[in-house]
Design a protein around this motif. Structure first.
Motif, PDB file in Angstrom:
ATOM      1  N   ASP A  65      19.960 -35.076 -67.693  1.00  0.00           N
ATOM      2  CA  ASP A  65      18.532 -34.975 -68.007  1.00  0.00           C
ATOM      3  C   ASP A  65      17.728 -34.359 -66.870  1.00  0.00           C
ATOM      4  O   ASP A  65      16.642 -34.818 -66.529  1.00  0.00           O
ATOM      5  N   ASN A  66      18.303 -33.322 -66.273  1.00  0.00           N
ATOM      6  CA  ASN A  66      17.642 -32.546 -65.223  1.00  0.00           C
ATOM      7  C   ASN A  66      17.483 -33.322 -63.910  1.00  0.00           C
ATOM      8  O   ASN A  66      16.711 -32.921 -63.049  1.00  0.00           O
ATOM      9  N   MET A  67      18.174 -34.435 -63.752  1.00  0.00           N
ATOM     10  CA  MET A  67      18.073 -35.224 -62.521  1.00  0.00           C
ATOM     11  C   MET A  67      19.031 -34.732 -61.424  1.00  0.00           C
ATOM     12  O   MET A  67      18.809 -34.994 -60.246  1.00  0.00           O
ATOM     13  N   HIS A  68      20.092 -34.035 -61.830  1.00  0.00           N
ATOM     14  CA  HIS A  68      21.099 -33.555 -60.881  1.00  0.00           C
ATOM     15  C   HIS A  68      21.378 -32.076 -61.111  1.00  0.00           C
ATOM     16  O   HIS A  68      21.138 -31.548 -62.193  1.00  0.00           O
ATOM     17  N   ARG A  69      21.910 -31.453 -60.077  1.00  0.00           N
ATOM     18  CA  ARG A  69      22.336 -30.061 -60.140  1.00  0.00           C
ATOM     19  C   ARG A  69      23.813 -30.009 -59.764  1.00  0.00           C
ATOM     20  O   ARG A  69      24.261 -30.715 -58.861  1.00  0.00           O
ATOM     21  N   SER A  70      24.533 -29.149 -60.459  1.00  0.00           N
ATOM     22  CA  SER A  70      25.934 -28.930 -60.106  1.00  0.00           C
ATOM     23  C   SER A  70      26.113 -27.474 -59.721  1.00  0.00           C
ATOM     24  O   SER A  70      25.418 -26.594 -60.223  1.00  0.00           O
ATOM     25  N   ILE A  71      27.044 -27.256 -58.816  1.00  0.00           N
ATOM     26  CA  ILE A  71      27.452 -25.903 -58.463  1.00  0.00           C
ATOM     27  C   ILE A  71      28.848 -25.718 -59.044  1.00  0.00           C
ATOM     28  O   ILE A  71      29.747 -26.536 -58.826  1.00  0.00           O
ATOM     29  N   ILE A  72      28.975 -24.640 -59.808  1.00  0.00           N
ATOM     30  CA  ILE A  72      30.221 -24.331 -60.512  1.00  0.00           C
ATOM     31  C   ILE A  72      30.673 -22.954 -60.052  1.00  0.00           C
ATOM     32  O   ILE A  72      29.854 -22.039 -59.930  1.00  0.00           O
ATOM     33  N   ILE A  73      31.956 -22.814 -59.797  1.00  0.00           N
ATOM     34  CA  ILE A  73      32.483 -21.489 -59.498  1.00  0.00           C
ATOM     35  C   ILE A  73      33.409 -21.070 -60.630  1.00  0.00           C
ATOM     36  O   ILE A  73      34.025 -21.901 -61.300  1.00  0.00           O
ATOM     37  N   ALA A  74      33.456 -19.780 -60.849  1.00  0.00           N
ATOM     38  CA  ALA A  74      34.246 -19.241 -61.953  1.00  0.00           C
ATOM     39  C   ALA A  74      35.373 -18.373 -61.418  1.00  0.00           C
ATOM     40  O   ALA A  74      35.199 -17.638 -60.444  1.00  0.00           O
ATOM     41  N   LYS A  75      36.500 -18.482 -62.078  1.00  0.00           N
ATOM     42  CA  LYS A  75      37.638 -17.610 -61.776  1.00  0.00           C
ATOM     43  C   LYS A  75      37.818 -16.690 -62.978  1.00  0.00           C
ATOM     44  O   LYS A  75      38.339 -17.094 -64.012  1.00  0.00           O
ATOM     45  N   ALA A  76      37.313 -15.477 -62.857  1.00  0.00           N
ATOM     46  CA  ALA A  76      37.446 -14.449 -63.892  1.00  0.00           C
ATOM     47  C   ALA A  76      36.968 -14.926 -65.259  1.00  0.00           C
ATOM     48  O   ALA A  76      37.468 -14.486 -66.280  1.00  0.00           O
ATOM     49  N   GLY A  77      36.014 -15.831 -65.271  1.00  0.00           N
ATOM     50  CA  GLY A  77      35.482 -16.306 -66.540  1.00  0.00           C
ATOM     51  C   GLY A  77      36.468 -17.104 -67.369  1.00  0.00           C
ATOM     52  O   GLY A  77      36.217 -17.375 -68.532  1.00  0.00           O
ATOM     53  N   GLN A  78      37.603 -17.472 -66.791  1.00  0.00           N
ATOM     54  CA  GLN A  78      38.594 -18.262 -67.515  1.00  0.00           C
ATOM     55  C   GLN A  78      38.734 -19.667 -66.952  1.00  0.00           C
ATOM     56  O   GLN A  78      39.060 -20.583 -67.675  1.00  0.00           O
ATOM     57  N   HIS A  79      38.531 -19.799 -65.664  1.00  0.00           N
ATOM     58  CA  HIS A  79      38.589 -21.106 -65.019  1.00  0.00           C
ATOM     59  C   HIS A  79      37.211 -21.404 -64.450  1.00  0.00           C
ATOM     60  O   HIS A  79      36.623 -20.570 -63.766  1.00  0.00           O
ATOM     61  N   TRP A  80      36.701 -22.580 -64.743  1.00  0.00           N
ATOM     62  CA  TRP A  80      35.388 -23.016 -64.285  1.00  0.00           C
ATOM     63  C   TRP A  80      35.600 -24.288 -63.479  1.00  0.00           C
ATOM     64  O   TRP A  80      36.247 -25.215 -63.956  1.00  0.00           O
ATOM     65  N   ILE A  81      35.076 -24.306 -62.265  1.00  0.00           N
ATOM     66  CA  ILE A  81      35.361 -25.419 -61.364  1.00  0.00           C
ATOM     67  C   ILE A  81      34.064 -26.006 -60.825  1.00  0.00           C
ATOM     68  O   ILE A  81      33.289 -25.320 -60.145  1.00  0.00           O
ATOM     69  N   TYR A  82      33.842 -27.290 -61.136  1.00  0.00           N
ATOM     70  CA  TYR A  82      32.715 -28.018 -60.557  1.00  0.00           C
ATOM     71  C   TYR A  82      33.067 -28.338 -59.110  1.00  0.00           C
ATOM     72  O   TYR A  82      34.064 -29.004 -58.852  1.00  0.00           O
ATOM     73  N   VAL A  83      32.224 -27.855 -58.174  1.00  0.00           N
ATOM     74  CA  VAL A  83      32.544 -28.058 -56.766  1.00  0.00           C
ATOM     75  C   VAL A  83      31.509 -28.871 -55.993  1.00  0.00           C
ATOM     76  O   VAL A  83      31.831 -29.428 -54.937  1.00  0.00           O
ATOM     77  N   TYR A  84      30.274 -28.929 -56.487  1.00  0.00           N
ATOM     78  CA  TYR A  84      29.233 -29.611 -55.710  1.00  0.00           C
ATOM     79  C   TYR A  84      28.216 -30.222 -56.652  1.00  0.00           C
ATOM     80  O   TYR A  84      27.919 -29.668 -57.713  1.00  0.00           O
ATOM     81  N   LEU A  85      27.666 -31.349 -56.238  1.00  0.00           N
ATOM     82  CA  LEU A  85      26.681 -32.078 -57.036  1.00  0.00           C
ATOM     83  C   LEU A  85      25.615 -32.629 -56.100  1.00  0.00           C
ATOM     84  O   LEU A  85      25.938 -33.138 -55.027  1.00  0.00           O
ATOM     85  N   TYR A  86      24.358 -32.478 -56.510  1.00  0.00           N
ATOM     86  CA  TYR A  86      23.280 -33.068 -55.724  1.00  0.00           C
ATOM     87  C   TYR A  86      22.133 -33.486 -56.639  1.00  0.00           C
ATOM     88  O   TYR A  86      21.983 -32.969 -57.743  1.00  0.00           O
ATOM     89  N   ALA A  87      21.362 -34.443 -56.166  1.00  0.00           N
ATOM     90  CA  ALA A  87      20.218 -34.948 -56.922  1.00  0.00           C
ATOM     91  C   ALA A  87      19.010 -34.059 -56.659  1.00  0.00           C
ATOM     92  O   ALA A  87      18.738 -33.681 -55.513  1.00  0.00           O
ATOM     93  N   LYS A  88      18.291 -33.735 -57.707  1.00  0.00           N
ATOM     94  CA  LYS A  88      17.109 -32.899 -57.585  1.00  0.00           C
ATOM     95  C   LYS A  88      16.076 -33.558 -56.662  1.00  0.00           C
ATOM     96  O   LYS A  88      15.400 -32.875 -55.896  1.00  0.00           O
ATOM     97  N   LYS A  89      15.997 -34.875 -56.699  1.00  0.00           N
ATOM     98  CA  LYS A  89      15.009 -35.583 -55.871  1.00  0.00           C
ATOM     99  C   LYS A  89      15.332 -35.479 -54.377  1.00  0.00           C
ATOM    100  O   LYS A  89      14.452 -35.616 -53.536  1.00  0.00           O
ATOM    101  N   ASP A  90      16.607 -35.230 -54.050  1.00  0.00           N
ATOM    102  CA  ASP A  90      17.025 -35.151 -52.652  1.00  0.00           C
ATOM    103  C   ASP A  90      16.848 -33.755 -52.050  1.00  0.00           C
ATOM    104  O   ASP A  90      16.650 -33.614 -50.852  1.00  0.00           O
TER     105      ASP A  90
END
Length: 133
Positions: A65-90
């Motif tokens: 619900d828009n409280m957190h942000r994730s950073i995702i990296i892509a490998k050729a649009g076939q592999h998607w990897i969640y690598v980082y998470l942070y709170a918007k308030k922080d």
């Protein structure tokens, strides 16, 4: 005279998109009450272009619900990897040097072979999600 090959052309099977999270992300997501189901829903949105493309195979996606942000990296649009998470308030955003590091990480994953990805899974450095969807 042209010789025809008796061997049929080998066709690589089409690989389905796969989604992963790093071991670090796997520890942080439950603290933010973010489930794998929510991550899978979000990754489908990323695949449809519903995210912020930060360039270099790096994406930012809003979660929980828009409280957190994730950073995702892509490998050729076939592999998607969640690598980082942070709170918007922080924090509002990642720093430029962090973005550069994520782009470098995306490049490294981008050149990783399927064998390397399998080794990362075996070593529990990556955890696959969404594999039943």
């Amino acid at each position: 005279m042209i010789k025809k090959s008796l061997k049929p052309d080998r066709v690589k099977p089409v690989e389905m998109d796969r989604a992963f999270k790093t071991a670090w992300f796997a520890k942080e997501a439950p603290k933010a009450k973010i489930t794998d189901e929510a991550l899978c829903h979000a990754i489908r949105q990323v695949m449809q272009g519903q995210s912020d493309d930060l360039g270099g195979g790096v994406y930012k996606k809003r979660l929980n619900d828009n409280m957190h942000r994730s950073i995702i990296i892509a490998k050729a649009g076939q592999h998607w990897i969640y690598v980082y998470l942070y709170a918007k308030k922080d924090r509002e955003n990642i720093a430029p040097n962090e973005l550069a590091a994520f782009k470098k990480l995306a490049k490294n994953y981008g050149s990783a072979s399927d064998i390397k990805i399998a080794a990362l899974l075996n070593d529990k450095e990556l955890l696959e999600i969404c594999h039943d969807n």
